[in-house]
Design an enzyme around this catalytic site. Structure first.
Site, PDB file in Angstrom:
ATOM      1  N   GLU A  32       0.003   0.123 -19.974  1.00 33.40           N
ATOM      2  CA  GLU A  32      -1.297   0.187 -19.306  1.00 33.40           C
ATOM      3  C   GLU A  32      -1.052   0.433 -17.821  1.00 33.40           C
ATOM      4  O   GLU A  32      -0.304  -0.303 -17.180  1.00 33.40           O
ATOM      5  CB  GLU A  32      -2.041  -1.134 -19.516  1.00 33.40           C
ATOM      6  CG  GLU A  32      -3.385  -1.224 -18.838  1.00 33.40           C
ATOM      7  CD  GLU A  32      -3.967  -2.630 -18.931  1.00 33.40           C
ATOM      8  OE1 GLU A  32      -4.902  -2.914 -18.160  1.00 33.40           O
ATOM      9  OE2 GLU A  32      -3.484  -3.444 -19.745  1.00 33.40           O
ATOM     10  N   ASP A  43      -8.869  -8.659 -10.685  1.00 41.12           N
ATOM     11  CA  ASP A  43      -7.470  -8.844 -10.308  1.00 41.12           C
ATOM     12  C   ASP A  43      -7.240 -10.146  -9.557  1.00 41.12           C
ATOM     13  O   ASP A  43      -7.993 -10.489  -8.637  1.00 41.12           O
ATOM     14  CB  ASP A  43      -6.994  -7.681  -9.427  1.00 41.12           C
ATOM     15  CG  ASP A  43      -6.762  -6.410 -10.209  1.00 41.12           C
ATOM     16  OD1 ASP A  43      -6.875  -6.464 -11.449  1.00 41.12           O
ATOM     17  OD2 ASP A  43      -6.471  -5.374  -9.588  1.00 41.12           O
TER      18      ASP A  43
END
EC number: 4.2.1.20
Length: 243
Positions: A32, A43
């Site tokens: 990924e 994140d």
């Protein structure tokens, strides 16, 4: 199934290329690649640092397209993670066509709700690109089943609420959630967020998951120790899932 995550361009695009090639040889079943973004809401600290470093080094989308061209011949499927604002600004159909032309197999868009994704879904269906949907412990049962049925490749189950990172506590509902999803889909189920140890990988497998997604730990090792250390570590983690 072991899915390894890399932030494109962190610490630099040549290192990303080297990491993709070596991870493909060392046991990653899927790679990924995250597109650096200054406002990546999902994140945690490590991936934010990676994105910031890539952007400060001048990363732009041409670097991504060049990277994908250079790793095009690897046998391991590539998945791209990008935020919808990035896709929209580039042009949705243009983005999808570009990914397909570079042999990308899947797309993750963490900030796009399923209900607002009709245009993207239609375009991806037209060009044969799989959208990988995220299901969390707080996703209600009906919606989780709908998302599971919509996944044509594999399902990304988030191990806990919040952002990515090395925090190791999984939501207590995860084993039950995996079991419920197994009833409505034959698609592989992969668990991500907070996985960094062999013991966790074995535990996740015991719950019935078909794979693990390792992101923050991959990037921490890459940024601190380099490609060779990361590829060897991935090999160890793969053996934990597939002895």
């Amino acid at each position: 199934m072991l899915i390894a995550y890399l932030t494109a361009g962190a610490p630099d695009i040549n290192t990303t290329k080297e990491a993709v090639m070596k991870l493909a040889k060392k046991g990653a079943d899927v790679i990924e690649i995250g597109v650096p973004y200054s406002d990546a809401l999902a994140d945690g600290a490590i991936l934010q640092k990676a994105s910031k470093q890539a952007l400060m080094n001048g990363f732009h989308l041409d670097h991504l397209w060049n990277l994908l061209s250079e790793v095009n011949e690897i046998e391991v499927p590539l998945v791209i993670l990008a935020y919808y604002n990035q896709i929209w600004h580039y042009g949705v159909e243009k983005w999808v066509k570009k990914l397909v032309a570079h042999n990308v197999k899947g797309l993750i868009v963490p900030d796009l709700p399923y209900e607002e994704s009709k245009t993207l879904r239609q375009i991806c269906d037209r060009y044969g690109l799989n959208i990988i949907w995220l299901i969390s412990p707080t996703t209600n049962k009906t919606r989780a089943q709908e998302l599971a049925r919509a996944c044509k490749d594999w399902i990304y189950v988030i191990s806990r609420t919040g952002v990515t990172g090395l925090e190791t506590e999984f939501d207590k509902q995860i084993p039950k959630l995996i079991g419920e999803l197994k009833k409505v889909t034959k698609a592989p189920i992969a668990l991500g967020f907070g996985i960094s140890k062999s013991e966790q990988v074995k535990l996740v497998k015991s719950w019935g998951a078909d794979g693990v997604i390792i992101g923050s730990a991959c990037m921490q090792i890459l940024l601190e120790k380099g490609v060779d250390q990361l590829s060897e570590w991935i090999s160890v983690m793969k053996k934990s899932f597939c002895p």
